[in-house]
Write a protein that holds these residues in place. Structure first.
Motif, PDB file in Angstrom:
ATOM      1  N   HIS A 123      21.129  46.472 161.048  1.00 15.59           N
ATOM      2  CA  HIS A 123      19.992  47.331 160.691  1.00 15.59           C
ATOM      3  C   HIS A 123      18.828  46.914 160.218  1.00 15.59           C
ATOM      4  O   HIS A 123      17.857  47.895 159.962  1.00 15.59           O
ATOM      5  N   ASN A 124      18.550  45.669 159.825  1.00 13.71           N
ATOM      6  CA  ASN A 124      17.426  44.995 159.090  1.00 13.71           C
ATOM      7  C   ASN A 124      16.950  43.858 159.649  1.00 13.71           C
ATOM      8  O   ASN A 124      17.539  43.157 160.461  1.00 13.71           O
ATOM      9  N   SER A 125      16.132  43.266 159.022  1.00  7.71           N
ATOM     10  CA  SER A 125      15.302  42.128 159.451  1.00  7.71           C
ATOM     11  C   SER A 125      15.461  40.926 158.166  1.00  7.71           C
ATOM     12  O   SER A 125      14.983  39.930 158.645  1.00  7.71           O
ATOM     13  N   GLN A 126      15.874  41.353 157.164  1.00  7.62           N
ATOM     14  CA  GLN A 126      16.287  40.573 156.060  1.00  7.62           C
ATOM     15  C   GLN A 126      17.418  41.004 155.256  1.00  7.62           C
ATOM     16  O   GLN A 126      17.974  42.214 155.544  1.00  7.62           O
ATOM     17  N   SER A 127      18.025  40.335 154.480  1.00  5.73           N
ATOM     18  CA  SER A 127      19.236  40.665 153.625  1.00  5.73           C
ATOM     19  C   SER A 127      18.719  41.625 152.603  1.00  5.73           C
ATOM     20  O   SER A 127      17.778  41.065 151.636  1.00  5.73           O
ATOM     21  N   GLU A 128      19.321  42.410 152.166  1.00  2.00           N
ATOM     22  CA  GLU A 128      19.313  43.344 150.887  1.00  2.00           C
ATOM     23  C   GLU A 128      20.365  42.901 150.080  1.00  2.00           C
ATOM     24  O   GLU A 128      20.835  43.938 148.967  1.00  2.00           O
ATOM     25  N   GLY A 129      21.111  42.146 150.251  1.00  2.00           N
ATOM     26  CA  GLY A 129      22.565  41.609 149.267  1.00  2.00           C
ATOM     27  C   GLY A 129      21.944  40.932 148.275  1.00  2.00           C
ATOM     28  O   GLY A 129      20.763  40.802 147.616  1.00  2.00           O
ATOM     29  N   GLY A 130      22.863  40.354 147.571  1.00  2.00           N
ATOM     30  CA  GLY A 130      22.583  39.587 146.331  1.00  2.00           C
ATOM     31  C   GLY A 130      21.935  38.257 146.667  1.00  2.00           C
ATOM     32  O   GLY A 130      21.630  37.923 147.840  1.00  2.00           O
ATOM     33  N   LYS A 131      21.846  37.412 145.101  1.00  3.42           N
ATOM     34  CA  LYS A 131      21.078  36.330 145.465  1.00  3.42           C
ATOM     35  C   LYS A 131      21.585  35.217 146.504  1.00  3.42           C
ATOM     36  O   LYS A 131      21.139  34.364 146.818  1.00  3.42           O
ATOM     37  N   LEU A 132      23.268  35.266 146.348  1.00  2.00           N
ATOM     38  CA  LEU A 132      23.808  34.381 147.293  1.00  2.00           C
ATOM     39  C   LEU A 132      23.526  34.543 148.686  1.00  2.00           C
ATOM     40  O   LEU A 132      23.163  33.447 149.492  1.00  2.00           O
ATOM     41  N   SER A 133      23.340  35.724 149.239  1.00  3.14           N
ATOM     42  CA  SER A 133      23.030  35.837 150.614  1.00  3.14           C
ATOM     43  C   SER A 133      21.763  35.777 151.112  1.00  3.14           C
ATOM     44  O   SER A 133      21.397  35.773 152.296  1.00  3.14           O
ATOM     45  N   ARG A 134      20.876  35.747 149.865  1.00  6.10           N
ATOM     46  CA  ARG A 134      19.455  35.554 150.222  1.00  6.10           C
ATOM     47  C   ARG A 134      18.972  34.148 150.214  1.00  6.10           C
ATOM     48  O   ARG A 134      18.074  33.596 150.487  1.00  6.10           O
ATOM     49  N   ASN A 135      20.083  33.105 149.736  1.00  7.99           N
ATOM     50  CA  ASN A 135      19.916  31.556 149.856  1.00  7.99           C
ATOM     51  C   ASN A 135      19.903  31.236 151.236  1.00  7.99           C
ATOM     52  O   ASN A 135      20.637  31.695 151.901  1.00  7.99           O
ATOM     53  N   ILE A 136      18.726  30.579 151.663  1.00  4.40           N
ATOM     54  CA  ILE A 136      18.641  30.062 153.072  1.00  4.40           C
ATOM     55  C   ILE A 136      19.763  29.286 153.718  1.00  4.40           C
ATOM     56  O   ILE A 136      20.026  29.792 155.002  1.00  4.40           O
ATOM     57  N   ILE A 137      20.330  28.410 152.945  1.00  8.43           N
ATOM     58  CA  ILE A 137      21.493  27.609 153.518  1.00  8.43           C
ATOM     59  C   ILE A 137      22.556  28.608 153.462  1.00  8.43           C
ATOM     60  O   ILE A 137      23.421  28.311 154.640  1.00  8.43           O
ATOM     61  N   ILE A 138      22.905  29.307 152.607  1.00  4.01           N
ATOM     62  CA  ILE A 138      24.290  30.362 152.508  1.00  4.01           C
ATOM     63  C   ILE A 138      24.224  31.230 153.745  1.00  4.01           C
ATOM     64  O   ILE A 138      24.878  31.205 154.395  1.00  4.01           O
ATOM     65  N   GLN A 139      22.835  31.723 153.850  1.00  2.00           N
ATOM     66  CA  GLN A 139      22.477  32.683 154.720  1.00  2.00           C
ATOM     67  C   GLN A 139      22.780  32.355 156.283  1.00  2.00           C
ATOM     68  O   GLN A 139      23.170  32.807 157.116  1.00  2.00           O
ATOM     69  N   LYS A 140      22.515  31.034 156.498  1.00  2.00           N
ATOM     70  CA  LYS A 140      22.526  30.278 157.714  1.00  2.00           C
ATOM     71  C   LYS A 140      24.258  30.298 158.040  1.00  2.00           C
ATOM     72  O   LYS A 140      24.573  30.563 159.096  1.00  2.00           O
ATOM     73  N   ILE A 141      24.857  29.871 157.107  1.00  2.00           N
ATOM     74  CA  ILE A 141      26.342  29.692 157.094  1.00  2.00           C
ATOM     75  C   ILE A 141      27.035  31.356 157.440  1.00  2.00           C
ATOM     76  O   ILE A 141      27.796  31.191 158.217  1.00  2.00           O
ATOM     77  N   LEU A 142      26.688  32.176 156.616  1.00  2.00           N
ATOM     78  CA  LEU A 142      27.226  33.406 156.703  1.00  2.00           C
ATOM     79  C   LEU A 142      26.786  34.171 158.200  1.00  2.00           C
ATOM     80  O   LEU A 142      27.584  34.679 158.423  1.00  2.00           O
ATOM     81  N   ARG A 143      25.533  33.815 158.488  1.00  2.00           N
ATOM     82  CA  ARG A 143      25.264  34.350 160.057  1.00  2.00           C
ATOM     83  C   ARG A 143      26.339  33.893 161.028  1.00  2.00           C
ATOM     84  O   ARG A 143      26.503  34.514 161.927  1.00  2.00           O
ATOM     85  N   LYS A 144      26.346  32.373 160.729  1.00  2.00           N
ATOM     86  CA  LYS A 144      27.212  32.087 161.818  1.00  2.00           C
ATOM     87  C   LYS A 144      28.780  32.503 161.802  1.00  2.00           C
ATOM     88  O   LYS A 144      29.173  32.799 162.988  1.00  2.00           O
ATOM     89  N   LEU A 145      29.184  32.735 160.653  1.00  2.00           N
ATOM     90  CA  LEU A 145      30.490  33.318 160.597  1.00  2.00           C
ATOM     91  C   LEU A 145      30.663  34.707 160.867  1.00  2.00           C
ATOM     92  O   LEU A 145      31.530  35.115 161.346  1.00  2.00           O
ATOM     93  N   MET A 146      29.434  35.174 160.641  1.00  2.00           N
ATOM     94  CA  MET A 146      29.581  36.740 161.213  1.00  2.00           C
ATOM     95  C   MET A 146      29.555  36.812 162.617  1.00  2.00           C
ATOM     96  O   MET A 146      30.228  37.721 163.376  1.00  2.00           O
ATOM     97  N   GLY A 147      28.843  36.163 163.365  1.00  2.00           N
ATOM     98  CA  GLY A 147      29.024  35.935 164.866  1.00  2.00           C
ATOM     99  C   GLY A 147      30.233  35.386 165.144  1.00  2.00           C
ATOM    100  O   GLY A 147      30.700  35.904 166.264  1.00  2.00           O
TER     101      GLY A 147
END
Length: 389
Positions: A123-147
């Motif tokens: 529903h969005n174009s950026q994360s509104e989660g905590g600091k962890l999910s806003r880290n670019i490297i962590i975000q890339k990993i989490l996006r891949k796992l979500m998929g």
């Protein structure tokens, strides 16, 4: 016996945010065929003032509270609770409406416990989660796992799809527009007159905003814009609809600038359509958005809309919608808003809803598209629409 398709949604709370409103619109439309159950990650009743709206439709609400304070201990507690829940409560479909990446662990637990359909809905174009999910490297990993761990991918816009899902998965994403009840949000001159009289702005130029008081909605900038407008137009008034953590801070700024007599904080209302009819211009200078539902509602009411260019261009449906960079500053925004002050646009407003229907935002069509996804994935099909799958 309840033979509706049971779908589990997970969220921190249910309030007047766009994602909740979008889901309520769908739940209301599908109430005879789908049961929208919820896990809410907060204390019962805490900031979940919209839970009763779903309960009135027959939804079950489960409240999860977590006692551990440390990050690791809290995650262990969350994993244990969700694992036990999925083993006890049997769902074929879990539908995660997310503007955060931090529910990836819930998605994995659903997979491990045999939930066959796992929908992730952006529903969005950026994360509104905590600091962890806003880290670019962590975000890339989490996006891949979500998929990887989801079976179905949905987004409210192309921008929302590209943010949450890896590029390789974007072709597999279903774009499900945030549908609305078109009839409800059509411009109504009688509602306009009544609401403007209630607000005491019968002869004023009324600028309006609808959104929760949070950082992403950029209320600090909004107040600066109206301050500049008020310096050029003494008859201008400002209406803010919504609640949130930054409401008091915003009120303090309004008082500091000496414009409190020209600004109304309305809070949350079930009649937002009346106030959209009352407004003359709608403003949304968000820091980022997917495709905000309120802009569809505002355009259905025929309102001229000034939006930040951080919002998806897919948001533009009518010719009266414009985008401005936040970098242009409040003076430029004020000038643009004042340029939209005009008379004789009632006919334009009365007919604007037709463009919204043509653009595919009618809730009846959107809900049927979602139902087809649910129906294909579920073993249970309601009697009133029973067919061989």
């Amino acid at each position: 016996m309840d033979e509706r398709i049971k779908v589990l949604h997970i969220k921190r709370r249910l309030s007047s945010d766009g994602a909740t409103v979008a889901e309520l619109n769908l739940a209301s439309q599908l109430k005879d065929r789908v049961r929208f159950d919820w896990v809410l990650e907060s204390e019962e009743g805490s900031q979940n003032d919209w839970a009763y709206k779903f309960e009135d439709l027959g939804s079950k609400i489960f409240y999860f509270s977590f006692q551990q304070s440390g990050a690791l201990a809290r995650q262990k507690e969350k994993i244990k609770k969700y694992y036990s829940f999925f083993k006890t409560e049997k769902y074929d479909i879990i539908h995660i409406d997310t503007d955060s990446l931090e529910r990836v662990n819930v998605l994995l637990l659903a997979k491990l416990t045999g939930v066959s359909c796992r929908i992730v809905h952006s529903h969005n174009s950026q994360s509104e989660g905590g600091k962890l999910s806003r880290n670019i490297i962590i975000q890339k990993i989490l996006r891949k796992l979500m998929g990887r761990w989801s079976t179905d991918k949905i987004a409210c816009s192309e921008v929302a799809a590209k943010w949450l899902f890896p590029l390789a998965d974007c072709s597999k994403v279903t774009i499900l527009k945030n549908g609305i009840n078109i009839k409800r949000f059509r411009f109504d001159p009688l509602k306009r007159e009544k609401a403007r009289k209630e607000l005491g702005v019968q002869d004023s130029f009324l600028i309006g905003h609808v959104g929760r008081f949070s950082k992403v909605k950029n209320h600090n900038f909004l107040v600066d814009i109206f301050y500049e407008i008020s310096r050029k137009d003494e008859n201008a008034r400002f209406l803010l609809i919504g609640q949130g953590d930054l409401e008091y801070e915003t009120q303090r700024k309004v008082q500091k600038l000496g414009i409190e007599g020209k600004v109304t904080f309305l809070g949350v209302t079930d009649s937002v359509e009346d106030y959209l009819s009352a407004m003359d211009v709608f403003v949304l200078p968000s820091l980022f958005e997917g495709l905000p539902l309120v802009t569809v509602e505002a355009q259905t009411s025929g309102l001229p809309c000034i939006l930040s260019d951080a919002i998806s261009k897919e948001t533009k449906i009518t010719d009266e919608t414009r985008f401005l960079p936040l970098q242009d500053g409040p003076v430029c925004w004020a000038a643009e808003i004042l340029s939209m002050k005009k008379e004789g646009n009632i006919k334009i407003r009365e007919n604007a809803w037709k463009k919204i229907v043509d653009a595919g935002y009618d809730i009846e069509n959107c809900s049927e598209e979602l139902y087809r996804i649910y129906q294909q994935k579920s073993r249970y099909v309601p009697d009133i629409h029973r067919e061989v799958i």
